[in-house]
Scaffold this motif. Structure first.
Motif, PDB file in Angstrom:
ATOM      1  N   SER A  16       0.846  -1.186   0.000  1.00  0.00           N
ATOM      2  CA  SER A  16       0.000   0.000   0.000  1.00  0.00           C
ATOM      3  C   SER A  16       0.882   1.235   0.000  1.00  0.00           C
ATOM      4  O   SER A  16       2.038   1.197   0.421  1.00  0.00           O
ATOM      5  CB  SER A  16      -0.903   0.011   1.244  1.00  0.00           C
ATOM      6  OG  SER A  16      -1.764   1.126   1.250  1.00  0.00           O
ATOM      7  N   VAL A  18       0.616   5.558   0.982  1.00  0.00           N
ATOM      8  CA  VAL A  18      -0.174   6.543   1.707  1.00  0.00           C
ATOM      9  C   VAL A  18       0.484   7.906   1.545  1.00  0.00           C
ATOM     10  O   VAL A  18       1.656   8.082   1.890  1.00  0.00           O
ATOM     11  CB  VAL A  18      -0.267   6.198   3.209  1.00  0.00           C
ATOM     12  CG1 VAL A  18      -1.243   7.137   3.912  1.00  0.00           C
ATOM     13  CG2 VAL A  18      -0.667   4.743   3.421  1.00  0.00           C
ATOM     14  N   VAL A  25      -4.734   6.961   1.533  1.00  0.00           N
ATOM     15  CA  VAL A  25      -4.293   5.733   0.865  1.00  0.00           C
ATOM     16  C   VAL A  25      -4.596   5.867  -0.617  1.00  0.00           C
ATOM     17  O   VAL A  25      -5.731   6.172  -1.005  1.00  0.00           O
ATOM     18  CB  VAL A  25      -5.011   4.501   1.444  1.00  0.00           C
ATOM     19  CG1 VAL A  25      -4.589   3.242   0.689  1.00  0.00           C
ATOM     20  CG2 VAL A  25      -4.737   4.353   2.933  1.00  0.00           C
ATOM     21  N   TRP A  28      -3.504  -0.051  -3.032  1.00  0.00           N
ATOM     22  CA  TRP A  28      -3.536  -1.288  -2.250  1.00  0.00           C
ATOM     23  C   TRP A  28      -3.482  -2.443  -3.248  1.00  0.00           C
ATOM     24  O   TRP A  28      -4.386  -2.609  -4.059  1.00  0.00           O
ATOM     25  CB  TRP A  28      -4.805  -1.343  -1.393  1.00  0.00           C
ATOM     26  CG  TRP A  28      -5.017  -2.642  -0.674  1.00  0.00           C
ATOM     27  CD1 TRP A  28      -4.096  -3.398  -0.022  1.00  0.00           C
ATOM     28  CD2 TRP A  28      -6.268  -3.336  -0.526  1.00  0.00           C
ATOM     29  NE1 TRP A  28      -4.675  -4.518   0.521  1.00  0.00           N
ATOM     30  CE2 TRP A  28      -6.004  -4.498   0.232  1.00  0.00           C
ATOM     31  CE3 TRP A  28      -7.579  -3.081  -0.951  1.00  0.00           C
ATOM     32  CZ2 TRP A  28      -7.014  -5.405   0.568  1.00  0.00           C
ATOM     33  CZ3 TRP A  28      -8.578  -3.983  -0.620  1.00  0.00           C
ATOM     34  CH2 TRP A  28      -8.299  -5.130   0.138  1.00  0.00           C
ATOM     35  N   VAL A 122      -2.817   3.382   9.225  1.00  0.00           N
ATOM     36  CA  VAL A 122      -3.025   2.553   8.036  1.00  0.00           C
ATOM     37  C   VAL A 122      -2.141   1.330   8.199  1.00  0.00           C
ATOM     38  O   VAL A 122      -0.924   1.458   8.414  1.00  0.00           O
ATOM     39  CB  VAL A 122      -2.661   3.308   6.745  1.00  0.00           C
ATOM     40  CG1 VAL A 122      -2.893   2.410   5.534  1.00  0.00           C
ATOM     41  CG2 VAL A 122      -3.471   4.592   6.628  1.00  0.00           C
ATOM     42  N   LEU A 130      -6.395  -4.591   4.363  1.00  0.00           N
ATOM     43  CA  LEU A 130      -6.050  -3.183   4.556  1.00  0.00           C
ATOM     44  C   LEU A 130      -6.913  -2.639   5.680  1.00  0.00           C
ATOM     45  O   LEU A 130      -8.142  -2.679   5.599  1.00  0.00           O
ATOM     46  CB  LEU A 130      -6.284  -2.398   3.270  1.00  0.00           C
ATOM     47  CG  LEU A 130      -6.033  -0.883   3.336  1.00  0.00           C
ATOM     48  CD1 LEU A 130      -4.577  -0.588   3.646  1.00  0.00           C
ATOM     49  CD2 LEU A 130      -6.456  -0.217   2.033  1.00  0.00           C
ATOM     50  N   LEU A 132      -7.788   0.578   8.373  1.00  0.00           N
ATOM     51  CA  LEU A 132      -7.681   1.991   8.717  1.00  0.00           C
ATOM     52  C   LEU A 132      -8.385   2.214  10.056  1.00  0.00           C
ATOM     53  O   LEU A 132      -9.542   1.809  10.226  1.00  0.00           O
ATOM     54  CB  LEU A 132      -8.321   2.879   7.653  1.00  0.00           C
ATOM     55  CG  LEU A 132      -7.550   3.082   6.345  1.00  0.00           C
ATOM     56  CD1 LEU A 132      -7.699   1.875   5.430  1.00  0.00           C
ATOM     57  CD2 LEU A 132      -8.044   4.331   5.628  1.00  0.00           C
TER      58      LEU A 132
END
Length: 323
Positions: A16, A18, A25, A28, A122, A130, A132
């Motif tokens: 990923s 960011v 983000v 991914w 993240v 993934l 958050l």
């Protein structure tokens, strides 16, 4: 702080990226290097325009629920690496993560007169999920509470969202309906059936979802209320299902701009609407209120798994054409 600065996360199962700009983000990928999030080819990655795609953080406002810009200012600010992040719960394993923080500024105080800390972690899980996690704290020193709304505006990258029929498809579709009522579109959303929703295309009028699954034939902009903690986005062509799990975010927004609105957006390709779908874990109907010193926590976890109904054994095309 450089708006173009990115942080890269990588494990054996996923990766990923960011941006500090927006705390956003923008990528991914799974273990095969396949991109799972949509970002427009025309997206801007510098102020003042928000990045079109990925997972924008919408705070403290959504749409026209207040006097600020439509989705708040968090997605237009440059975040910082959090020097003192909160510890991870003992039952959560993060293989790779980054902690970001956004705090009030002189600019923010002019348009939203409150002091706050907005933290974001993240993370990538052991299976490539993934995750958050957001924490928002009221740091006002004048004793005043504040109220806000919040959303993870997730842009999923999908196959052509509409189902195009030729003569063979019509025959296959009829067979499918008779055999086991599979798909009417390449992409659909499950888990929101029978729920009430606000239709933003009809001035926020309230309706109840009558379909077994949400499919797409035109523009959609709906806020589903009091939703379950798990929602599924099924992509028939890629034989993939996105599983979205959430906590602290009772609502879910489902959006696709379709062709006319896509052509009207400067940072969005004319035909890109066909390959994206927004499904947003959100707090919309009932805003969150924090007293000084109080903290709110919201969380979203998404995973990409093979779709069982898309196996070759159950594919109606194969069943019909092999007969």
């Amino acid at each position: 702080m450089n708006a173009a600065q990115r942080n890269f996360l990588c494990t054996l199962s996923s990766s990923s990226s960011v941006y500090l700009y927006g705390g956003q983000v923008t990528s991914w990928k799974n273990a095969h290097g396949e991109e799972l999030l949509f970002v427009s080819s025309k997206a801007s990655f510098r102020p003042p325009r928000a990045i079109r795609g990925g997972i924008p953080i919408c705070f403290p406002q959504l749409k026209s629920t207040g006097s600020l810009e439509q989705y708040g200012f968090a997605r237009n600010r440059i975040w910082s690496i959090d020097p003192d992040p909160p510890p991870s719960p003992s039952d959560i394993i993060h293989k790779a993560f980054v902690d970001l923080i956004l705090t009030h500024s002189e600019e923010d105080m002019k348009i939203w007169p409150h002091r706050y800390e907005c933290r974001l972690r993240v993370a990538l899980g052991p299976s490539g999920d993934l995750m958050l996690t957001s924490r928002i704290r009221n740091t006002n020193t004048d004793g005043k509470s504040f109220t806000f709304r919040f959303a993870y505006q997730t842009y999923f990258f999908v196959t052509d969202i509409s189902y195009k029929l030729d003569n063979q498809d019509i025959l296959i579709l009829c067979f499918t309906i008779l055999f086991y009522s599979l798909l009417f579109s390449e992409v659909r959303v499950e888990g929101l059936e029978t729920l009430d929703y606000l239709d933003n295309l009809k001035n926020g009028e309230r309706f109840t979802e009558q379909e077994d699954a949400i499919t797409f034939e035109s523009e959609v902009d709906k806020v589903y209320l009091s939703t379950p903690t798990k929602i599924a986005i099924l992509d028939h062509e890629r034989k993939r299902t996105f599983e979205l799990r959430k906590d602290g975010l009772p609502d879910a927004v489902v959006r696709n701009p379709w062709d006319k609105k896509a052509k009207a957006m400067a940072d969005f390709g004319d035909n890109e609407y066909m390959h994206m779908l927004c499904v947003e874990a959100a707090c919309v109907e009932e805003p969150i209120t924090l007293k000084p010193g109080e903290e709110w926590k919201g969380r979203q976890e998404i995973s990409a798994v093979p779709s069982s109904y898309c196996s070759e054994q159950l594919d109606p095309r194969r069943l019909l054409l092999s007969g």
